[in-house]
Design a protein around this motif. Structure first.
Motif, PDB file in Angstrom:
ATOM      1  N   LEU A 133       0.609  -0.945  -0.219  1.00 35.52           N
ATOM      2  CA  LEU A 133      -0.114   0.083  -0.025  1.00 35.52           C
ATOM      3  C   LEU A 133       0.638   0.608   0.175  1.00 35.52           C
ATOM      4  O   LEU A 133       2.012   0.912   1.138  1.00 35.52           O
ATOM      5  CB  LEU A 133      -1.035   0.049   0.845  1.00 35.52           C
ATOM      6  CG  LEU A 133      -1.817   1.197   1.238  1.00 35.52           C
ATOM      7  CD1 LEU A 133      -3.043   0.988   0.055  1.00 35.52           C
ATOM      8  CD2 LEU A 133      -2.388   0.789   2.564  1.00 35.52           C
ATOM      9  N   ASP A 134       0.346   2.298  -1.134  1.00 33.00           N
ATOM     10  CA  ASP A 134       1.628   3.199  -1.389  1.00 33.00           C
ATOM     11  C   ASP A 134       0.687   4.387  -1.105  1.00 33.00           C
ATOM     12  O   ASP A 134      -0.276   3.857  -0.512  1.00 33.00           O
ATOM     13  CB  ASP A 134       2.272   3.641  -2.204  1.00 33.00           C
ATOM     14  CG  ASP A 134       2.073   3.107  -4.151  1.00 33.00           C
ATOM     15  OD1 ASP A 134       0.272   3.765  -3.791  1.00 33.00           O
ATOM     16  OD2 ASP A 134       1.900   2.982  -4.557  1.00 33.00           O
ATOM     17  N   GLU A 135       1.028   5.657  -1.369  1.00 35.72           N
ATOM     18  CA  GLU A 135       0.574   7.398  -1.249  1.00 35.72           C
ATOM     19  C   GLU A 135      -0.770   6.924  -2.772  1.00 35.72           C
ATOM     20  O   GLU A 135      -1.534   8.124  -2.336  1.00 35.72           O
ATOM     21  CB  GLU A 135       1.463   7.846  -1.782  1.00 35.72           C
ATOM     22  CG  GLU A 135       1.931   7.700  -2.617  1.00 35.72           C
ATOM     23  CD  GLU A 135       3.527   7.319  -2.741  1.00 35.72           C
ATOM     24  OE1 GLU A 135       3.549   7.518  -3.579  1.00 35.72           O
ATOM     25  OE2 GLU A 135       3.004   7.112  -2.340  1.00 35.72           O
TER      26      GLU A 135
ATOM     27  N   ALA B 185     -10.540 -11.287  -2.182  1.00 37.63           N
ATOM     28  CA  ALA B 185     -12.139 -12.601  -1.382  1.00 37.63           C
ATOM     29  C   ALA B 185     -11.071 -13.193  -0.327  1.00 37.63           C
ATOM     30  O   ALA B 185     -12.256 -13.631   0.695  1.00 37.63           O
ATOM     31  CB  ALA B 185     -13.505 -12.472  -2.188  1.00 37.63           C
ATOM     32  N   TYR B 186     -10.529 -14.010  -1.033  1.00 32.40           N
ATOM     33  CA  TYR B 186      -9.875 -15.015  -0.184  1.00 32.40           C
ATOM     34  C   TYR B 186      -8.376 -15.696  -0.417  1.00 32.40           C
ATOM     35  O   TYR B 186      -8.010 -15.548  -1.446  1.00 32.40           O
ATOM     36  CB  TYR B 186     -11.411 -16.187  -0.377  1.00 32.40           C
ATOM     37  CG  TYR B 186     -11.400 -16.858  -1.517  1.00 32.40           C
ATOM     38  CD1 TYR B 186     -10.501 -17.410  -2.263  1.00 32.40           C
ATOM     39  CD2 TYR B 186     -11.967 -16.348  -2.484  1.00 32.40           C
ATOM     40  CE1 TYR B 186     -10.355 -18.333  -3.887  1.00 32.40           C
ATOM     41  CE2 TYR B 186     -12.685 -16.247  -3.695  1.00 32.40           C
ATOM     42  CZ  TYR B 186     -11.705 -17.592  -4.404  1.00 32.40           C
ATOM     43  OH  TYR B 186     -12.173 -18.089  -5.985  1.00 32.40           O
ATOM     44  N   ASN B 187      -8.446 -16.791   0.189  1.00 37.82           N
ATOM     45  CA  ASN B 187      -7.352 -17.183   0.544  1.00 37.82           C
ATOM     46  C   ASN B 187      -7.082 -17.797  -1.200  1.00 37.82           C
ATOM     47  O   ASN B 187      -8.094 -18.753  -1.509  1.00 37.82           O
ATOM     48  CB  ASN B 187      -6.352 -17.575   1.671  1.00 37.82           C
ATOM     49  CG  ASN B 187      -5.330 -16.867   2.134  1.00 37.82           C
ATOM     50  OD1 ASN B 187      -4.849 -16.301   1.904  1.00 37.82           O
ATOM     51  ND2 ASN B 187      -5.156 -17.090   3.168  1.00 37.82           N
ATOM     52  N   PHE B 188      -5.587 -18.082  -1.684  1.00 42.19           N
ATOM     53  CA  PHE B 188      -5.904 -18.538  -2.623  1.00 42.19           C
ATOM     54  C   PHE B 188      -6.549 -19.035  -4.428  1.00 42.19           C
ATOM     55  O   PHE B 188      -6.327 -19.482  -4.562  1.00 42.19           O
ATOM     56  CB  PHE B 188      -5.377 -20.438  -2.488  1.00 42.19           C
ATOM     57  CG  PHE B 188      -4.314 -20.274  -1.433  1.00 42.19           C
ATOM     58  CD1 PHE B 188      -2.989 -20.710  -2.116  1.00 42.19           C
ATOM     59  CD2 PHE B 188      -3.993 -20.799  -0.316  1.00 42.19           C
ATOM     60  CE1 PHE B 188      -2.278 -21.118  -1.612  1.00 42.19           C
ATOM     61  CE2 PHE B 188      -3.066 -20.793   0.432  1.00 42.19           C
ATOM     62  CZ  PHE B 188      -2.184 -21.166   0.365  1.00 42.19           C
ATOM     63  N   GLN B 189      -6.933 -17.320  -3.348  1.00 48.56           N
ATOM     64  CA  GLN B 189      -7.877 -17.167  -5.244  1.00 48.56           C
ATOM     65  C   GLN B 189      -6.490 -16.905  -6.583  1.00 48.56           C
ATOM     66  O   GLN B 189      -5.816 -16.621  -6.925  1.00 48.56           O
ATOM     67  CB  GLN B 189      -8.305 -15.774  -5.318  1.00 48.56           C
ATOM     68  CG  GLN B 189      -9.710 -15.414  -6.121  1.00 48.56           C
ATOM     69  CD  GLN B 189     -10.036 -14.195  -5.418  1.00 48.56           C
ATOM     70  OE1 GLN B 189      -9.610 -13.760  -4.989  1.00 48.56           O
ATOM     71  NE2 GLN B 189     -11.589 -13.605  -6.340  1.00 48.56           N
TER      72      GLN B 189
ATOM     73  N   PRO C  53       2.528  -4.765   3.084  1.00 50.26           N
ATOM     74  CA  PRO C  53       1.292  -5.564   2.341  1.00 50.26           C
ATOM     75  C   PRO C  53      -0.014  -5.356   1.611  1.00 50.26           C
ATOM     76  O   PRO C  53      -0.474  -5.481   3.250  1.00 50.26           O
ATOM     77  CB  PRO C  53       2.221  -7.032   2.185  1.00 50.26           C
ATOM     78  CG  PRO C  53       2.937  -7.753   2.801  1.00 50.26           C
ATOM     79  CD  PRO C  53       3.103  -6.014   3.499  1.00 50.26           C
ATOM     80  N   VAL C  54      -0.862  -5.242   0.861  1.00 47.01           N
ATOM     81  CA  VAL C  54      -2.218  -5.675   0.617  1.00 47.01           C
ATOM     82  C   VAL C  54      -2.641  -7.081   0.581  1.00 47.01           C
ATOM     83  O   VAL C  54      -3.357  -7.448   1.154  1.00 47.01           O
ATOM     84  CB  VAL C  54      -2.322  -4.910  -0.539  1.00 47.01           C
ATOM     85  CG1 VAL C  54      -4.568  -4.727   0.039  1.00 47.01           C
ATOM     86  CG2 VAL C  54      -2.514  -3.147  -0.353  1.00 47.01           C
TER      87      VAL C  54
ATOM     88  N   LYS D   7      -5.338  -8.748   2.522  1.00 49.74           N
ATOM     89  CA  LYS D   7      -6.080  -7.790   3.586  1.00 49.74           C
ATOM     90  C   LYS D   7      -7.654  -6.784   3.185  1.00 49.74           C
ATOM     91  O   LYS D   7      -8.022  -6.746   1.665  1.00 49.74           O
ATOM     92  CB  LYS D   7      -5.406  -6.682   4.034  1.00 49.74           C
ATOM     93  CG  LYS D   7      -3.736  -6.890   3.765  1.00 49.74           C
ATOM     94  CD  LYS D   7      -3.537  -7.893   5.079  1.00 49.74           C
ATOM     95  CE  LYS D   7      -2.672  -8.169   6.093  1.00 49.74           C
ATOM     96  NZ  LYS D   7      -1.980  -9.704   5.518  1.00 49.74           N
ATOM     97  N   ILE D   8      -8.742  -7.188   4.002  1.00 48.31           N
ATOM     98  CA  ILE D   8      -9.179  -6.112   3.759  1.00 48.31           C
ATOM     99  C   ILE D   8      -9.212  -4.543   4.067  1.00 48.31           C
ATOM    100  O   ILE D   8      -8.171  -4.389   4.870  1.00 48.31           O
ATOM    101  CB  ILE D   8     -10.733  -6.678   4.963  1.00 48.31           C
ATOM    102  CG1 ILE D   8     -10.551  -6.196   6.232  1.00 48.31           C
ATOM    103  CG2 ILE D   8     -11.096  -7.468   4.471  1.00 48.31           C
ATOM    104  CD1 ILE D   8     -11.280  -7.331   6.824  1.00 48.31           C
ATOM    105  N   LYS D   9      -9.464  -3.900   3.564  1.00 50.36           N
ATOM    106  CA  LYS D   9      -9.661  -2.739   2.867  1.00 50.36           C
ATOM    107  C   LYS D   9      -9.392  -1.371   5.148  1.00 50.36           C
ATOM    108  O   LYS D   9      -8.664  -1.006   4.988  1.00 50.36           O
ATOM    109  CB  LYS D   9     -10.453  -1.317   2.986  1.00 50.36           C
ATOM    110  CG  LYS D   9     -10.137  -0.262   2.679  1.00 50.36           C
ATOM    111  CD  LYS D   9     -10.909   1.139   1.845  1.00 50.36           C
ATOM    112  CE  LYS D   9     -10.503   1.998   1.249  1.00 50.36           C
ATOM    113  NZ  LYS D   9     -10.627   2.068  -0.667  1.00 50.36           N
TER     114      LYS D   9
END
Length: 159
Positions: free
Chosen positions: A75-77, A93-97, A147-148, A137-139
């Motif tokens: 996540l940056d500016e 929405a989920y892991n390993f998507q 990391p997002v 990550k959720i918002k």
């Protein structure tokens, strides 16, 4: 820091791995990094003598995929928003998507100059390879500079 219980904790962790997922990493009294090669247990951690990369074998009746982390999207500016997949589902929405090569993972805000000043637009983020999303990550958990999401490839797809 207190390391007096390290050996006992290591023994307990090895017991849980052995008992719960049939993963035998060897005797707790061995030197760190030294592993037993055990042909009698198909779920043991095996290290071939001529290779430095360990190989894992699946328990009977189960199979596993191996993934390799490629990169993290930080996540940056410019912010970050997940891309949408149709009307009901979002990327992340989920892991390993699985996100196909060149498909948008998300978007970043970008300010561009035009004749009347600055215009804000969304720039898609994609990669030239199929990506599996790890720990999206959720918002409300976004942290600047962190990391997002992590992007991974299946081990068989790594060049």
């Amino acid at each position: 820091s207190d390391l007096s219980r390290l050996k006992a904790i290591k023994k307990d962790v090895l017991a849980v791995l052995r008992d719960e997922i049939s993963l035998d990493l060897g005797d707790e009294n061995e030197c760190p990094g030294e592993l037993n090669v055990d042909d009698e247990h198909p779920t043991s951690f095996n290290v071939e003598k001529d290779k430095s990369t360990p190989s894992f074998s699946s328990p009977p009746g189960r199979s596993f995929n191996t993934f390799v982390l490629e990169e993290a999207i930080l996540l940056d500016e410019h912010g970050f928003e997940w891309a949408s997949i149709g009307t009901d589902e979002m990327v992340g929405a989920y892991n390993f998507q699985l996100v196909s090569a060149e498909s948008p993972i998300g978007h970043r805000h970008c300010n561009q100059r035009n004749g009347s000043g600055l215009a804000s637009s969304m720039v898609p983020i994609s990669r030239p390879f199929d990506s599996y999303l790890l720990f999206p990550k959720i918002k409300k958990l976004f942290v600047h500079g962190k990391p997002v999401v992590w992007l991974a490839k299946k081990f068989s797809e790594v060049e």
